[in-house]
Design an enzyme around this catalytic site. Structure first.
Site, PDB file in Angstrom:
ATOM      1  N   ARG A  85      57.963  46.872 102.691  1.00 21.97           N
ATOM      2  CA  ARG A  85      59.155  47.036 103.438  1.00 21.97           C
ATOM      3  C   ARG A  85      60.082  47.952 102.876  1.00 21.97           C
ATOM      4  O   ARG A  85      60.516  49.046 103.633  1.00 21.97           O
ATOM      5  CB  ARG A  85      59.729  45.843 104.174  1.00 21.97           C
ATOM      6  N   TYR A  86      60.615  47.712 101.857  1.00 22.94           N
ATOM      7  CA  TYR A  86      61.701  48.278 101.117  1.00 22.94           C
ATOM      8  C   TYR A  86      61.093  49.372 100.227  1.00 22.94           C
ATOM      9  O   TYR A  86      59.965  49.283  99.727  1.00 22.94           O
ATOM     10  CB  TYR A  86      62.544  47.471 100.276  1.00 22.94           C
ATOM     11  N   ARG A 114      59.815  47.998  96.278  1.00 21.64           N
ATOM     12  CA  ARG A 114      59.419  46.732  96.018  1.00 21.64           C
ATOM     13  C   ARG A 114      58.689  46.136  97.261  1.00 21.64           C
ATOM     14  O   ARG A 114      58.813  46.658  98.232  1.00 21.64           O
ATOM     15  CB  ARG A 114      60.734  45.524  95.845  1.00 21.64           C
ATOM     16  N   CYS A 167      50.878  25.694 100.048  1.00 21.34           N
ATOM     17  CA  CYS A 167      52.036  24.941  99.405  1.00 21.34           C
ATOM     18  C   CYS A 167      51.848  23.643  99.213  1.00 21.34           C
ATOM     19  O   CYS A 167      50.914  22.834  99.852  1.00 21.34           O
ATOM     20  CB  CYS A 167      53.266  25.032 100.620  1.00 21.34           C
ATOM     21  N   CYS A 196      57.238  22.927 104.719  1.00 21.51           N
ATOM     22  CA  CYS A 196      58.476  22.609 105.273  1.00 21.51           C
ATOM     23  C   CYS A 196      58.389  22.885 106.807  1.00 21.51           C
ATOM     24  O   CYS A 196      57.617  23.881 107.500  1.00 21.51           O
ATOM     25  CB  CYS A 196      59.396  23.580 104.781  1.00 21.51           C
ATOM     26  N   CYS A 202      59.535  26.266 108.089  1.00 23.53           N
ATOM     27  CA  CYS A 202      58.878  27.526 107.452  1.00 23.53           C
ATOM     28  C   CYS A 202      58.766  28.699 108.259  1.00 23.53           C
ATOM     29  O   CYS A 202      58.292  28.425 109.419  1.00 23.53           O
ATOM     30  CB  CYS A 202      57.424  27.021 107.009  1.00 23.53           C
ATOM     31  N   ARG A 211      57.219  31.137 107.597  1.00 22.56           N
ATOM     32  CA  ARG A 211      55.816  32.018 107.604  1.00 22.56           C
ATOM     33  C   ARG A 211      54.810  30.998 107.807  1.00 22.56           C
ATOM     34  O   ARG A 211      53.571  30.880 107.396  1.00 22.56           O
ATOM     35  CB  ARG A 211      55.570  32.313 106.064  1.00 22.56           C
ATOM     36  N   ASP A 229      65.075  31.702 110.812  1.00 29.29           N
ATOM     37  CA  ASP A 229      64.175  32.800 111.476  1.00 29.29           C
ATOM     38  C   ASP A 229      63.774  32.372 112.979  1.00 29.29           C
ATOM     39  O   ASP A 229      63.985  31.354 113.416  1.00 29.29           O
ATOM     40  CB  ASP A 229      63.067  33.211 110.910  1.00 29.29           C
ATOM     41  N   ASP A 276      67.297  38.036 108.616  1.00 26.46           N
ATOM     42  CA  ASP A 276      66.208  38.892 108.591  1.00 26.46           C
ATOM     43  C   ASP A 276      65.873  39.260 109.936  1.00 26.46           C
ATOM     44  O   ASP A 276      65.190  38.424 110.792  1.00 26.46           O
ATOM     45  CB  ASP A 276      65.236  38.181 107.758  1.00 26.46           C
ATOM     46  N   LYS A 294      66.429  42.130 105.403  1.00 25.18           N
ATOM     47  CA  LYS A 294      67.540  41.423 105.357  1.00 25.18           C
ATOM     48  C   LYS A 294      68.937  42.111 105.560  1.00 25.18           C
ATOM     49  O   LYS A 294      69.193  43.114 104.760  1.00 25.18           O
ATOM     50  CB  LYS A 294      67.542  40.548 103.877  1.00 25.18           C
TER      51      LYS A 294
HETATM   52  C1  LIG Z   1      62.880  39.523 100.896  1.00 23.43           C
HETATM   53  C2  LIG Z   1      61.739  40.504 100.576  1.00 23.43           C
HETATM   54  C3  LIG Z   1      61.868  41.289  99.476  1.00 23.43           C
HETATM   55  C4  LIG Z   1      62.965  41.167  98.486  1.00 23.43           C
HETATM   56  O1  LIG Z   1      63.962  41.593  98.781  1.00 23.43           O
HETATM   57  P1  LIG Z   1      65.347  41.484  97.888  1.00 23.43           P
HETATM   58  O2  LIG Z   1      66.398  41.664  98.912  1.00 23.43           O
HETATM   59  O3  LIG Z   1      65.233  42.430  96.910  1.00 23.43           O
HETATM   60  O4  LIG Z   1      65.171  40.041  97.231  1.00 23.43           O
HETATM   61  C5  LIG Z   1      61.044  42.247  99.627  1.00 23.43           C
HETATM   62  N1  LIG Z   1      59.888  42.481 100.584  1.00 23.43           N
HETATM   63  C6  LIG Z   1      60.164  41.843 101.688  1.00 23.43           C
HETATM   64  C7  LIG Z   1      59.042  42.049 102.751  1.00 23.43           C
HETATM   65  C8  LIG Z   1      60.833  40.719 101.902  1.00 23.43           C
HETATM   66  O5  LIG Z   1      60.964  40.021 102.726  1.00 23.43           O
HETATM   67  S1  SF4 Z   2      59.045  27.379 103.435  1.00 28.23           S
HETATM   68 FE1  SF4 Z   2      57.048  27.725 104.049  1.00 28.23          FE
HETATM   69  S2  SF4 Z   2      56.068  28.881 102.530  1.00 28.23           S
HETATM   70 FE2  SF4 Z   2      58.006  28.078 101.859  1.00 28.23          FE
HETATM   71  S3  SF4 Z   2      57.487  26.470 100.627  1.00 28.23           S
HETATM   72 FE3  SF4 Z   2      58.005  25.839 102.706  1.00 28.23          FE
HETATM   73  S4  SF4 Z   2      56.018  25.654 103.774  1.00 28.23           S
HETATM   74 FE4  SF4 Z   2      55.714  26.958 102.208  1.00 28.23          FE
END
Ligand SMILES: *Cc1c(COP(=O)(O)O)cnc(C)c1O
Ligand code: SF4
Length: 440
Positions: free
Chosen positions: A134-135, A138, A147, A151, A154, A156, A315, A352, A359
């Site tokens: 995305r960025y 990174r 996991c 959670c 979560c 995701r 989220d 986000d 973010k």
């Molecule tokens: C959070 C995230 C990162 C890392 O973001 P930082 O602001 O550098 O901590 C990188 N890629 C994705 C898709 C993310 O959601």
């Molecule tokens: S938030 Fe989701 S991905 Fe993160 S530790 Fe909890 S269950 Fe696992």
């Protein structure tokens, strides 16, 4: 005023929760015959996770209505709680913050109309399965969907725990290849699921392969194991990670009750191995949406040598409506921290946004007024000050007066509006722009 009062009122009811010590696991019938060696073995913890209502009922009292509700939830979302984390639940408090994160709630099956399967568009920004790019510099690299504890909040959950299967070497190698071929990637975030819910051998393999890529400067591991499975942070694992520095670990504490002696010791083992530690908290209604709880959490983290990094707005993933707070609550919490306590203790509060915007920081407004000569600011106390801007701050030439170099790489995004030739930014699908093109 009423806001502060409310915070303190909450402290009165929550203090007992924070302070009532977790039970000795041997006092729970289900685990009474378990040896200390088994209990302290992370594989035993994972193999003996609580996944059914019947097991859960042996650990905390459940009313018949709760049993029904949990069964209903389990039809949509799974449950898995490590014995260690389940042992932290206050059996007498139905709103125990550990319980709320681990035990399904009836409200999860009520879908909100704003709920999304993939609110962060992680799959849309995915050049290779398991990578989100995305960025510019990174990437997010999914190591496993597993996991140790699922959670309830979560983000995701479309992914986490769907198969409990580590990806194959071939799948991981495709992800590694993407990083190898994409020279702009200088930071790789290994995540999941939980990046440490794989064998030491696989952690070693990934760190070694990534470290061998010359453009990869730093590696991050995203893991909740220090919170829900501190037994995973073995001395061997810490040494292994320490051989591939710079590696950062980001963990996920949400409440001071989670900062047990075991969890703190796990953080200290990592810090002693030279691993810088950060924490990402999710703002959760009824769990930590309180300035007093949050202050105790961030102070506790710093004492364990963990730097509070992000505080996330919850989220729009499915079934999280009951956990969401208005964003004003997060801003208010930062207002209660910034200036009042160590800057090191103050996380960035981020939302986000949907659509893959990434973010976006939110926080109190400190600028009251501006002229070319002055900026008028307020501080955390409400004191107001004018700072005089420097005079003669003319436009920059071709060469940067500070670094003495020409900035070859063009700035992008809003930064280009400040330093490049761009005068405006606009969405690609702007109707006005389409009309303009038609006129040409
Ligand atoms: C959070 C995230 C990162 C890392 O973001 P930082 O602001 O550098 O901590 C990188 N890629 C994705 C898709 C993310 O959601
Ligand atoms: S938030 Fe989701 S991905 Fe993160 S530790 Fe909890 S269950 Fe696992």
């Amino acid at each position: 005023m009423s806001i502060v009062a409310e915070g303190y009122r909450q402290e009165a009811t929550f203090l007992s929760t924070v302070d009532s010590p977790p039970r000795d696991y041997r006092s729970v019938a289900l685990w009474s015959g378990i040896t200390e060696a088994e209990w302290n073995d992370w594989r035993w913890q994972v193999a003996n996770r609580i996944t059914t209502v019947d097991q859960l009922a042996q650990v905390i009292p459940l009313t018949p209505a709760e049993v029904e509700d949990i069964r209903e939830c389990l039809r949509t979302f799974r449950m898995a709680v490590t014995p260690y984390y389940a042992g932290l639940i206050d059996p007498l408090n139905p709103r125990c913050p550990v319980r709320m994160q681990a035990v399904p709630d009836r409200a999860e099956v009520d879908q909100g109309q704003e709920d999304l399967l993939d609110p962060l568009y992680e799959e849309t920004d995915s050049p290779v399965p398991g990578i989100t790019h995305r960025y510019p510099d990174r990437v997010l690299f999914i190591v496993t969907d597993q996991c140790s504890m699922y959670c309830r909040h979560c983000t995701r959950r479309r992914l986490a725990g769907q198969t409990d299967r580590a990806p194959t070497r071939a799948e991981l190698n495709d992800r590694l290849d993407y990083v190898r071929q994409t020279t702009r990637v200088r930071d790789v975030v290994l995540s999941g699921g939980d990046a440490l819910l794989v064998s030491d051998g696989l952690v070693e393999y990934l760190l070694k392969e990534l470290r061998a890529i010359s453009h990869v400067e730093i590696i991050r591991l995203a893991t909740r194991t220090p919170v829900v499975l501190p037994q995973r942070i073995t001395p061997d694992l810490c040494r292994l990670i320490g051989r591939h520095h710079p590696v950062y670990v980001n963990t996920h504490f949400n409440h001071p009750r989670e900062l047990t002696p075991e969890a703190v010791a796990a953080c200290e083992r990592m810090a002693d191995a030279g691993i810088p530690l950060g924490n990402q908290t999710v703002l959760l209604r009824g769990v930590n949406d309180c300035p007093v709880i949050m202050r105790r959490l961030v102070h506790g983290l710093l004492k364990a040598r963990v730097r509070p990094y992000y505080l996330y707005q919850c989220d729009l993933s499915r079934g999280l409506q009951h956990f969401r707070t208005p964003t004003s609550r997060g801003v208010e919490i930062i207002e209660h921290l910034r200036g009042h306590t160590s800057g090191l203790a103050v996380p960035s509060y981020c939302i986000d946004g949907p659509g893959g915007v990434g973010k976006i920081p939110l926080g109190p407004q400190y600028v009251l007024a501006q002229s070319p000569e002055r900026i008028v600011l307020r501080n955390y106390e409400g004191a107001v000050a004018a700072y005089r801007e420097p005079s003669g701050n003319g436009p920059q030439g071709d060469v940067c007066p500070t670094c003495g170099e020409r900035h070859e790489e063009p700035a992008t995004g809003v930064a280009a509006l400040l330093s490049g030739d761009a005068l405006f930014l606009e969405p690609g699908n702007l109707e006005r722009a389409a009309r303009r093109r038609a006129l040409r």
